[in-house]
Design an enzyme around this catalytic site. Structure first.
Site, PDB file in Angstrom:
ATOM      1  N   SER A  13      75.888  51.845-121.601  1.00 46.22           N
ATOM      2  CA  SER A  13      74.327  51.479-121.934  1.00 46.22           C
ATOM      3  C   SER A  13      74.691  50.194-122.736  1.00 46.22           C
ATOM      4  O   SER A  13      73.871  49.228-122.836  1.00 46.22           O
ATOM      5  CB  SER A  13      73.627  52.525-122.441  1.00 46.22           C
ATOM      6  N   ARG A  59     101.474  55.196-121.271  1.00 48.68           N
ATOM      7  CA  ARG A  59     100.103  54.359-121.662  1.00 48.68           C
ATOM      8  C   ARG A  59     100.587  52.805-121.246  1.00 48.68           C
ATOM      9  O   ARG A  59      99.748  52.024-121.051  1.00 48.68           O
ATOM     10  CB  ARG A  59     100.153  54.405-123.235  1.00 48.68           C
ATOM     11  N   LEU A  94      94.047  51.745-127.396  1.00 48.07           N
ATOM     12  CA  LEU A  94      94.908  50.667-126.498  1.00 48.07           C
ATOM     13  C   LEU A  94      96.234  50.603-127.548  1.00 48.07           C
ATOM     14  O   LEU A  94      95.954  50.529-128.864  1.00 48.07           O
ATOM     15  CB  LEU A  94      94.211  49.419-126.511  1.00 48.07           C
ATOM     16  N   HIS A 122      81.627  50.911-132.677  1.00 45.95           N
ATOM     17  CA  HIS A 122      81.829  52.208-133.132  1.00 45.95           C
ATOM     18  C   HIS A 122      80.732  52.776-133.705  1.00 45.95           C
ATOM     19  O   HIS A 122      80.242  52.256-134.455  1.00 45.95           O
ATOM     20  CB  HIS A 122      83.246  52.153-133.963  1.00 45.95           C
TER      21      HIS A 122
END
Ligand code: GAR
Length: 199
Positions: A14, A66, A94, A110
């Site tokens: 969204s 990762r 990340l 956030h």
């Protein structure tokens, strides 16, 4: 020439829709890619419906590797040549190496008033702490999780009887106002703090 913005999502997207919707007309930027670690993210369909190129790489087969996952993520990202990257509900951490490639060019939203409540379950933690206000923060991404210079914050009250769900439902519309406003300012060269408050 418009700036190119890549948007990274993991779920419903969204915030991605709010960002992409805002990048029209005289806006200095345009979306160039929506990228996800979740091939089933419903936000990918929304991006396709908006005519934005998409790419997705499931992080799960990479396990704890990762670096290998990020190497895959990097391929479409580099092809898209973004000037700015907007993390919008992107739920993978990340690595410092990845973040440093895009130093000063990567933003995140956030759902807390940072520096409070880095990490997960932000609304439940704000309620448990007895906070009277909550909100969301847009910040530059640095190697440290949910850290980095704050570019904008939006505040809402925490109301008696709030649950994590009711509070999230009050914060999310503010995210949809804050993130596009901050992105537009950053794309115009303005990184001064923006503050909003809502109902
Ligand atoms: C948003 O509330 C965003 O702030 C949060 O995930 C949600 C994504 O919703 N992000 C984080 O928690 C990042 N740590 P959306 O996919 O509908 O934009």
């Amino acid at each position: 020439m418009s700036l190119r913005v890549a948007i990274l999502i993991s779920g419903s997207g969204s915030n991605m829709v709010a960002l992409a919707d805002s990048m029209q007309g005289a806006h200095p930027a345009r979306p160039c890619l929506v990228l996800s670690n979740n091939p089933d993210a419903s936000g990918l369909d929304k991006a396709r419906a908006m005519g934005i190129p998409t790419a997705a790489f499931d992080h799960r087969p990479f396990g704890k590797d990762r670096a290998a996952f990020e190497a895959e993520l990097l391929k479409p990202l580099q092809q898209a040549r973004p000037d700015l990257i907007a993390l919008a509900g992107f739920m993978r951490v990340l690595s410092g190496d990845f973040v440093e490639r895009f130093e000063g060019r990567m933003l995140n939203i956030h759902p807390s008033l940072l520096p409070k409540y880095k990490g997960l379950n932000t609304h439940a933690r704000a309620i448990a702490a007895g906070d009277t206000e909550a909100g969301c923060t847009v910040h530059e991404v640095t190697a440290a999780l949910d850290d980095g210079p704050i570019l904008g914050q939006a505040r809402v009250p925490v109301l008696p009887g709030d649950t994590a769900e009711t509070l999230a439902a009050r914060v999310l519309p503010m995210e949809h106002r804050l993130y596009p406003a901050v992105l537009r300012r950053v794309a115009s060269g303005d990184r001064s703090l923006l503050t909003l408050s809502g109902p």
